[in-house]
Design a protein around this motif. Sequence first.
Motif, PDB file in Angstrom:
ATOM      1  N   MET A 181     -23.617  -7.720  -8.708  1.00 43.38           N
ATOM      2  CA  MET A 181     -23.354  -6.765  -9.266  1.00 43.38           C
ATOM      3  C   MET A 181     -24.960  -6.063  -9.920  1.00 43.38           C
ATOM      4  N   LYS A 182     -24.048  -4.582 -10.032  1.00 46.92           N
ATOM      5  CA  LYS A 182     -25.655  -3.557 -10.666  1.00 46.92           C
ATOM      6  C   LYS A 182     -25.193  -4.097 -11.758  1.00 46.92           C
ATOM      7  N   LYS A 183     -26.903  -3.340 -12.305  1.00 47.27           N
ATOM      8  CA  LYS A 183     -26.751  -3.347 -13.368  1.00 47.27           C
ATOM      9  C   LYS A 183     -26.269  -1.317 -14.011  1.00 47.27           C
ATOM     10  N   PHE A 184     -26.227  -1.722 -15.296  1.00 43.64           N
ATOM     11  CA  PHE A 184     -25.740   0.069 -16.494  1.00 43.64           C
ATOM     12  C   PHE A 184     -26.366   0.631 -15.274  1.00 43.64           C
ATOM     13  N   LEU A 185     -27.631   0.579 -15.566  1.00 43.74           N
ATOM     14  CA  LEU A 185     -28.680   1.767 -15.489  1.00 43.74           C
ATOM     15  C   LEU A 185     -29.023   2.044 -14.116  1.00 43.74           C
ATOM     16  N   GLU A 186     -29.073   0.864 -13.013  1.00 44.99           N
ATOM     17  CA  GLU A 186     -29.068   0.957 -11.777  1.00 44.99           C
ATOM     18  C   GLU A 186     -27.443   2.007 -11.372  1.00 44.99           C
ATOM     19  N   GLN A 187     -26.115   1.726 -12.472  1.00 40.74           N
ATOM     20  CA  GLN A 187     -24.948   2.124 -12.020  1.00 40.74           C
ATOM     21  C   GLN A 187     -25.307   4.275 -12.249  1.00 40.74           C
ATOM     22  N   VAL A 188     -25.824   4.450 -13.047  1.00 32.53           N
ATOM     23  CA  VAL A 188     -26.243   5.478 -14.071  1.00 32.53           C
ATOM     24  C   VAL A 188     -27.387   6.351 -12.969  1.00 32.53           C
ATOM     25  N   ALA A 189     -28.106   6.086 -12.225  1.00 29.25           N
ATOM     26  CA  ALA A 189     -29.158   6.018 -11.691  1.00 29.25           C
ATOM     27  C   ALA A 189     -28.954   6.183  -9.992  1.00 29.25           C
ATOM     28  N   GLY A 190     -27.637   5.633  -9.904  1.00 29.72           N
ATOM     29  CA  GLY A 190     -27.265   5.922  -8.252  1.00 29.72           C
ATOM     30  C   GLY A 190     -26.317   7.297  -8.279  1.00 29.72           C
ATOM     31  N   TYR A 191     -25.446   6.888  -9.709  1.00 31.16           N
ATOM     32  CA  TYR A 191     -24.680   8.620  -9.585  1.00 31.16           C
ATOM     33  C   TYR A 191     -25.551  10.531  -9.645  1.00 31.16           C
ATOM     34  N   VAL A 192     -26.874   9.521 -11.054  1.00 28.13           N
ATOM     35  CA  VAL A 192     -27.315  10.724 -11.417  1.00 28.13           C
ATOM     36  C   VAL A 192     -27.800  11.635  -9.834  1.00 28.13           C
ATOM     37  N   ASN A 193     -28.819  10.322  -8.856  1.00 27.54           N
ATOM     38  CA  ASN A 193     -29.146  10.646  -7.736  1.00 27.54           C
ATOM     39  C   ASN A 193     -28.492  11.070  -6.778  1.00 27.54           C
ATOM     40  N   GLN A 194     -27.011  11.251  -6.784  1.00 23.78           N
ATOM     41  CA  GLN A 194     -26.029  11.503  -5.816  1.00 23.78           C
ATOM     42  C   GLN A 194     -25.778  13.242  -5.683  1.00 23.78           C
ATOM     43  N   GLN A 195     -25.547  12.721  -7.319  1.00 21.24           N
ATOM     44  CA  GLN A 195     -25.027  14.742  -8.186  1.00 21.24           C
ATOM     45  C   GLN A 195     -26.481  15.463  -7.683  1.00 21.24           C
ATOM     46  N   HIS A 196     -27.782  14.932  -8.104  1.00 22.99           N
ATOM     47  CA  HIS A 196     -28.441  15.973  -8.776  1.00 22.99           C
ATOM     48  C   HIS A 196     -30.167  15.026  -7.183  1.00 22.99           C
ATOM     49  N   PHE A 214     -34.762   2.908 -16.302  1.00 23.76           N
ATOM     50  CA  PHE A 214     -33.406   4.166 -15.713  1.00 23.76           C
ATOM     51  C   PHE A 214     -34.653   4.628 -13.935  1.00 23.76           C
ATOM     52  N   LEU A 215     -36.163   5.507 -14.688  1.00 24.69           N
ATOM     53  CA  LEU A 215     -36.249   5.699 -13.495  1.00 24.69           C
ATOM     54  C   LEU A 215     -37.113   5.449 -12.543  1.00 24.69           C
ATOM     55  N   LYS A 216     -37.237   3.934 -13.052  1.00 24.54           N
ATOM     56  CA  LYS A 216     -37.390   2.697 -11.701  1.00 24.54           C
ATOM     57  C   LYS A 216     -36.300   2.765 -11.340  1.00 24.54           C
ATOM     58  N   TYR A 217     -35.629   2.430 -11.365  1.00 24.79           N
ATOM     59  CA  TYR A 217     -33.714   2.113 -10.763  1.00 24.79           C
ATOM     60  C   TYR A 217     -34.058   3.429 -10.010  1.00 24.79           C
ATOM     61  N   LEU A 218     -33.875   4.849 -10.590  1.00 20.77           N
ATOM     62  CA  LEU A 218     -34.140   5.990  -9.905  1.00 20.77           C
ATOM     63  C   LEU A 218     -34.941   6.046  -8.330  1.00 20.77           C
ATOM     64  N   SER A 219     -36.382   5.580  -8.722  1.00 22.83           N
ATOM     65  CA  SER A 219     -37.567   5.843  -7.273  1.00 22.83           C
ATOM     66  C   SER A 219     -37.056   5.349  -6.768  1.00 22.83           C
ATOM     67  N   ALA A 220     -36.634   3.677  -6.813  1.00 20.66           N
ATOM     68  CA  ALA A 220     -36.715   2.729  -5.644  1.00 20.66           C
ATOM     69  C   ALA A 220     -35.303   3.580  -4.778  1.00 20.66           C
TER      70      ALA A 220
END
Length: 343
Positions: A1-16, A36-42
Amino acid sequence: MKKFLEQVAGYVNQQHGSSLNRIALVFPSRRAGIYFLKYLSALHETPSWSPVILTLSDVFATFSPLQPADQLTLVATLYRIYREKTGSEETFDTFYYWGEMMLSDFDDLDKQLVDAAMLFRNISDLKELEKDVSYLTEPQIEAIRIFWKNFESGKRSGEKENFSQLWQNLLPIYLEFRKTLVFQGIGYEGMIYRQVTEKIKAGGLDSLPWEQIYFAGFNVLNECERYLFRYFTKRQCAGFFWDYDEAYISDTTHEAGVFIRSNLMEFPSLLPREHFRNLENRNKKIRILSESSNTGQAITAGNILEKMAGHGITLDENTAVVLADESLLMPLLYALPALTKEI
């Protein structure tokens, strides 16, 4: 199960993924932005530009000429105006507590776009209630009637006289306070919110510094925030992520979903609803322990964590301790085992 902020990071990275520096993300707290930045940087193997991370206060301040003032400056300014309008000889030390309450009321008043002249008028004649109260519900009107009837009945004590005098001076204090702050180029949060909202109503904001702005993890919205969300939605540059669970969204009688249901209806989520069915998972282990004191709860929590660590369970950011009372934080910190890392 992905955390909420992980899901947000995945969507944003896919789009931008290749243009993150041209977007902004708004969170309820700076802490959420850090995670959020931690999950995005990963999701990036090489260095890349970060999106702009903001709170709602930052967004409003971006479009206002006023600078947010610190609490002490605001209360000190309010104290001077309070003494001028009431003739009170009250010391600053005595006033400070009431000044914070007054400041909080002014903040709420502005964030909800309440008509201050209507709110602070002296309702000595209850018939005034029928003149212009379209913004009030029947229960609110009745509550006001009951309050003023009880207030006017019986002997007028010193406390009642002081309250009556203060009530009659609240509007002049509020107006002079705002005027003084504008002259100084500063403001409290609600004042800045209201100023930007009035700017939106008058025709809109200046050119936006971001191509896209996302709002993530909010729940209860005040009137100013709703205006801002609607404005960005109208300009077709906003996206929304709501943290909730289907268990209390689909159940329309569940009070935990009251605000989220409304938010989802007006500002649809960019994440599909099947991502939010975690409470339906039956794999739960629940133990209930009794304790005779609050401090005992903290000690017991520490002992449980120590046993978990002893059984090879890593105590990290995937371990949460939820306290019933924030005053238990310090006792809990002392009770945490040495193996604790990032709870």
